[in-house]
Design a protein around this motif. Structure first.
Motif, mmCIF file in Angstrom:
data_model
loop_
_atom_site.group_PDB
_atom_site.id
_atom_site.type_symbol
_atom_site.label_atom_id
_atom_site.label_comp_id
_atom_site.label_asym_id
_atom_site.label_seq_id
_atom_site.Cartn_x
_atom_site.Cartn_y
_atom_site.Cartn_z
ATOM 1 N N SER A 81 11.157 44.868 50.749
ATOM 2 C CA SER A 81 11.836 45.830 49.874
ATOM 3 C C SER A 81 11.367 45.697 48.433
ATOM 4 N N ILE A 82 11.173 44.466 47.975
ATOM 5 C CA ILE A 82 10.675 44.254 46.609
ATOM 6 C C ILE A 82 9.247 44.780 46.484
ATOM 7 N N GLY A 83 8.396 44.461 47.470
ATOM 8 C CA GLY A 83 7.026 44.943 47.438
ATOM 9 C C GLY A 83 6.945 46.451 47.486
ATOM 10 N N ALA A 84 7.775 47.063 48.329
ATOM 11 C CA ALA A 84 7.803 48.522 48.432
ATOM 12 C C ALA A 84 8.221 49.148 47.108
ATOM 13 N N THR A 85 9.192 48.538 46.438
ATOM 14 C CA THR A 85 9.663 49.062 45.159
ATOM 15 C C THR A 85 8.595 48.935 44.076
ATOM 16 N N LEU A 86 7.811 47.857 44.115
ATOM 17 C CA LEU A 86 6.715 47.707 43.156
ATOM 18 C C LEU A 86 5.659 48.795 43.369
ATOM 19 N N ALA A 87 5.336 49.089 44.637
ATOM 20 C CA ALA A 87 4.383 50.157 44.930
ATOM 21 C C ALA A 87 4.939 51.507 44.469
ATOM 22 N N ARG A 141 5.573 72.845 42.158
ATOM 23 C CA ARG A 141 5.710 72.283 43.509
ATOM 24 C C ARG A 141 6.507 70.984 43.477
ATOM 25 N N LEU A 142 6.242 70.164 42.477
ATOM 26 C CA LEU A 142 6.965 68.899 42.370
ATOM 27 C C LEU A 142 8.437 69.140 42.085
ATOM 28 N N ALA A 143 8.747 70.184 41.329
ATOM 29 C CA ALA A 143 10.149 70.501 41.025
ATOM 30 C C ALA A 143 10.905 70.849 42.301
ATOM 31 N N ALA A 144 10.250 71.581 43.208
ATOM 32 C CA ALA A 144 10.889 71.939 44.478
ATOM 33 C C ALA A 144 11.139 70.702 45.328
ATOM 34 N N ILE A 145 10.163 69.787 45.340
ATOM 35 C CA ILE A 145 10.324 68.544 46.106
ATOM 36 C C ILE A 145 11.433 67.700 45.495
ATOM 37 N N ASP A 146 11.440 67.623 44.163
ATOM 38 C CA ASP A 146 12.473 66.850 43.470
ATOM 39 C C ASP A 146 13.869 67.387 43.782
ATOM 40 N N ALA A 147 13.973 68.707 43.876
ATOM 41 C CA ALA A 147 15.280 69.315 44.172
ATOM 42 C C ALA A 147 15.760 68.891 45.549
ATOM 43 N N GLY A 148 14.842 68.875 46.517
ATOM 44 C CA GLY A 148 15.215 68.452 47.868
ATOM 45 C C GLY A 148 15.580 66.987 47.928
ATOM 46 N N VAL A 149 14.817 66.166 47.210
ATOM 47 C CA VAL A 149 15.091 64.732 47.188
ATOM 48 C C VAL A 149 16.409 64.447 46.470
ATOM 49 N N THR A 150 16.672 65.202 45.403
ATOM 50 C CA THR A 150 17.935 65.032 44.682
ATOM 51 C C THR A 150 19.122 65.354 45.579
ATOM 52 N N LYS A 151 18.945 66.352 46.431
ATOM 53 C CA LYS A 151 20.030 66.784 47.308
ATOM 54 C C LYS A 151 20.215 65.839 48.496
ATOM 55 N N ASP A 152 19.125 65.464 49.137
ATOM 56 C CA ASP A 152 19.196 64.661 50.365
ATOM 57 C C ASP A 152 18.430 63.352 50.246
ATOM 58 N N GLY A 153 18.174 62.882 49.013
ATOM 59 C CA GLY A 153 17.287 61.749 48.801
ATOM 60 C C GLY A 153 17.564 60.532 49.652
ATOM 61 N N ALA A 154 18.769 59.989 49.569
ATOM 62 C CA ALA A 154 19.089 58.772 50.300
ATOM 63 C C ALA A 154 19.029 58.991 51.810
ATOM 64 N N TYR A 155 19.560 60.117 52.275
ATOM 65 C CA TYR A 155 19.544 60.414 53.711
ATOM 66 C C TYR A 155 18.108 60.619 54.197
ATOM 67 N N LEU A 191 6.549 59.587 43.443
ATOM 68 C CA LEU A 191 6.212 60.829 42.756
ATOM 69 C C LEU A 191 7.398 61.784 42.679
ATOM 70 N N THR A 192 8.524 61.385 43.237
ATOM 71 C CA THR A 192 9.725 62.218 43.201
ATOM 72 C C THR A 192 10.697 61.679 42.150
ATOM 73 N N ALA A 193 11.836 62.320 42.065
ATOM 74 C CA ALA A 193 12.822 61.937 41.051
ATOM 75 C C ALA A 193 13.880 60.979 41.592
ATOM 76 N N ILE A 194 13.700 60.455 42.792
ATOM 77 C CA ILE A 194 14.706 59.553 43.356
ATOM 78 C C ILE A 194 14.848 58.317 42.465
ATOM 79 N N LYS A 195 16.058 57.844 42.297
ATOM 80 C CA LYS A 195 16.297 56.691 41.442
ATOM 81 C C LYS A 195 15.747 55.423 42.081
ATOM 82 N N THR A 196 15.263 54.516 41.238
ATOM 83 C CA THR A 196 14.670 53.268 41.723
ATOM 84 C C THR A 196 15.686 52.439 42.505
ATOM 85 N N VAL A 197 16.901 52.340 41.995
ATOM 86 C CA VAL A 197 17.937 51.559 42.680
ATOM 87 C C VAL A 197 18.222 52.151 44.058
ATOM 88 N N THR A 198 18.299 53.479 44.133
ATOM 89 C CA THR A 198 18.531 54.141 45.420
ATOM 90 C C THR A 198 17.384 53.864 46.372
#
Length: 223
Positions: A95-101, A120-134, A156-163
């Motif tokens: 998990s630590i290594g994955a987070t560093l990458a 295009r990235l904005a559309a992906i970010d919107a989807g990740v923001t909505k369903d990111g963790a799932y 490359l998305t807007a998902i939070k690092t902690v999440t």
């Protein structure tokens, strides 16, 4: 790119280049681990703390640099440290290594991609923001997707690092248990392909899709 980004990219490139230039990948093969098993266990018994730290650092470096060999290292964790202790070490190291990458991809490439493919990235970010963790949880449970690709793509998305970190740790736990448990029977393993049987892959896929499907179902219910 900023000077700091260029320096970091140079360091990463040198580290990856050295890995292949000095044939370090030969140490991360199933055959090599089996050959060195007696020496590795002797080192573990003589210096358990150092062995644990060295193993964790190597695992973090391999996953953080997206190098091949994480699967073999996971098997080695089971062979050297047993099921429960091995699972604990691998879970945190992976998990630590994955987070560093993830962070490297975000710091080095996100701004460039956003500048060139912002819509295009904005559309992906919107989807990740909505369903990111799932969505990430589903990807982590389905072993059809290489984890290093998920690490870099999510950076490359807007998902939070902690999440990203906690979902990755939970989502990868089932697969970690399977491989670490297989590693406890290292002498009986002849190839990596037989560890995950088709029924087991299917079970992981269903388990991974369930949270996302359940969320979608709940959203369709009348309020």
């Amino acid at each position: 790119m900023t000077p700091l980004q260029i320096r970091l990219l140079t360091i990463i490139a040198i580290a990856i280049g050295a890995f292949f230039l000095f044939d370090l990948d030969q140490w991360l093969t199933l055959a090599r681990i089996k050959t060195e098993y007696v020496r590795l266990t002797a080192f573990r018994d003589a210096r358990p703390l150092m062995a644990t730290l060295a193993y964790a650092v190597i695992y973090i470096a391999v996953t953080g640099l997206s190098l091949p060999g994480a699967t073999v290292l996971t098997l080695a964790g089971g062979a050297l440290f047993g099921l429960w202790w091995g699972t604990l070490i691998v879970s945190f190291a992976s998990s630590i290594g994955a987070t560093l990458a993830f962070l490297a991809a975000r710091f080095l490439f996100r701004d460039t991609i956003k500048a060139n493919f912002g819509d295009r990235l904005a559309a992906i970010d919107a989807g990740v923001t909505k369903d990111g963790a799932y969505y990430l949880f589903s990807l982590r449970l389905v072993p059809l997707f290489p984890f290093f690709v998920i690490n870099l793509a999510m950076g490359l998305t807007a998902i939070k690092t902690v999440t990203f970190y906690w979902v990755s740790q939970i989502g990868m736990l089932a697969g970690t248990l399977v491989y670490v448990n297989a590693g406890t029977q290292l002498a009986k393993i002849d190839s990596l392909s037989g560890i995950l049987s088709p029924p087991l892959v299917g079970a992981f896929a269903l388990l991974g899709l369930f949270p996302l499907a359940a969320k979608k179902f709940v959203e369709t219910l009348p309020r």
